[in-house]
Scaffold this active site. Structure first.
Site, PDB file in Angstrom:
ATOM      1  N   GLY A 299       1.240  -1.679   0.067  1.00 25.11           N
ATOM      2  CA  GLY A 299       0.183   0.408   0.142  1.00 25.11           C
ATOM      3  C   GLY A 299       0.797   1.589  -0.131  1.00 25.11           C
TER       4      GLY A 299
ATOM      5  N   LEU B 168      -7.879  -7.677 -14.082  1.00 21.27           N
ATOM      6  CA  LEU B 168      -9.705  -7.675 -13.830  1.00 21.27           C
ATOM      7  C   LEU B 168     -10.428  -8.209 -15.510  1.00 21.27           C
ATOM      8  CD1 LEU B 168      -9.324  -3.953 -13.526  1.00 21.27           C
ATOM      9  CD2 LEU B 168      -9.848  -5.897 -11.802  1.00 21.27           C
TER      10      LEU B 168
ATOM     11  N   HIS C 142       2.140   1.090 -13.564  1.00 18.63           N
ATOM     12  CA  HIS C 142       3.184   0.076 -13.916  1.00 18.63           C
ATOM     13  C   HIS C 142       4.138   0.324 -13.705  1.00 18.63           C
ATOM     14  CE1 HIS C 142       3.929  -3.928 -15.640  1.00 18.63           C
ATOM     15  NE2 HIS C 142       4.794  -3.153 -16.517  1.00 18.63           N
TER      16      HIS C 142
ATOM     17  N   LEU D 153      -3.870  -5.364 -21.559  1.00 16.79           N
ATOM     18  CA  LEU D 153      -2.843  -5.921 -20.280  1.00 16.79           C
ATOM     19  C   LEU D 153      -2.065  -4.978 -20.053  1.00 16.79           C
ATOM     20  CD1 LEU D 153      -2.120  -6.839 -17.397  1.00 16.79           C
ATOM     21  CD2 LEU D 153      -1.044  -8.209 -19.067  1.00 16.79           C
ATOM     22  N   ASP D 154      -1.634  -3.952 -20.012  1.00 18.12           N
ATOM     23  CA  ASP D 154      -1.114  -2.694 -18.818  1.00 18.12           C
ATOM     24  C   ASP D 154      -0.736  -1.696 -20.624  1.00 18.12           C
ATOM     25  OD1 ASP D 154      -0.371  -3.267 -15.997  1.00 18.12           O
ATOM     26  OD2 ASP D 154       0.945  -4.974 -17.130  1.00 18.12           O
TER      27      ASP D 154
END
Length: 215
Positions: A11, A92, A108, A143-144
């Site tokens: 976090g 996701l 990222h 993705l990314d």
């Protein structure tokens, strides 16, 4: 701008975002933090800032999409302006991405489109690149690969390993993620296809492009 944040790990980016809200650099609030891992440090960070924090167990659902449908329903209860992925380590489903299209943001640890997926910092070291960095981008089904809001460039030194490069990149993650969210909250981020423009920003300056302002 009210947000919901999804986390899986310690976090640290969440903490940087929470601090930006606490100091009112970003107006609004972090309404909820959700984790797919019970032991995620991000849940403790949320509690430290007085933010509701919830663990939702993927194992309680028969499929990825069922889990994501559950998350979408929970997030919608908070009616956020933006959904923020801060070290969320699950791919996701299309349903989740469609549900928050244009309102889903990720960070990222590479200069995408380079080194997508997990262990991007190790990929950079192993490949022998001279520069890596981090990217804040909108999330798409590839993705990314979504439209890029801001990137920071970090040199890769000859003696770097995955940890030392990760630590150096992380310092910039903590700066550019709150900055990107602030720009979005001010209505300055305009998307046209793959291209993103931040109104009033300075361009062409390294190591961060667009250049940092308040962070």
């Amino acid at each position: 701008m009210d947000i919901v944040v999804l986390v899986s790990g310690r976090g640290s980016n969440l903490k940087a975002i929470c601090e930006a809200y606490k100091t009112e650099k970003i107006k609004g609030k972090v309404k909820l933090v959700i984790s797919n891992r019970k032991e995620a440090g991000g849940l403790s960070v949320a509690q430290e800032y007085g933010i509701p924090a919830e663990f939702h167990d993927p194992k309680a659902f028969s499929s990825r999409e069922d889990y994501d449908r559950h998350l979408v329903e929970r997030i919608r209860q908070e009616n956020p302006d933006i959904v923020v992925l801060a070290g969320y380590m699950r791919i996701l489903s299309d349903y989740f991405i469609d549900s928050f299209e244009g309102r889903l943001v990720n960070i990222h640890p590479s200069l995408i489109p380079a080194f997508k997926g997990i262990k991007a910092q190790k990929q950079a070291v192993d490949f022998g690149v001279r520069f890596s960095g981090c990217t804040v981008h909108f999330v798409t089904k590839e993705l990314d690969s979504g439209p890029i809001i801001v990137q920071a460039v970090v040199p890769v030194n000859p003696d770097d390993d995955e940890k030392t490069l990760s630590d150096r990149i992380l310092q910039y993650e903590h700066r550019i993620y709150p900055q990107a969210l602030k720009w979005i909250s001010e209505g300055r981020v305009k998307v046209s296809g793959r291209n993103v423009e931040v109104e009033g920003a300075r361009y062409g300056e390294l190591p961060v492009n667009p250049a940092l302002e308040d962070f």
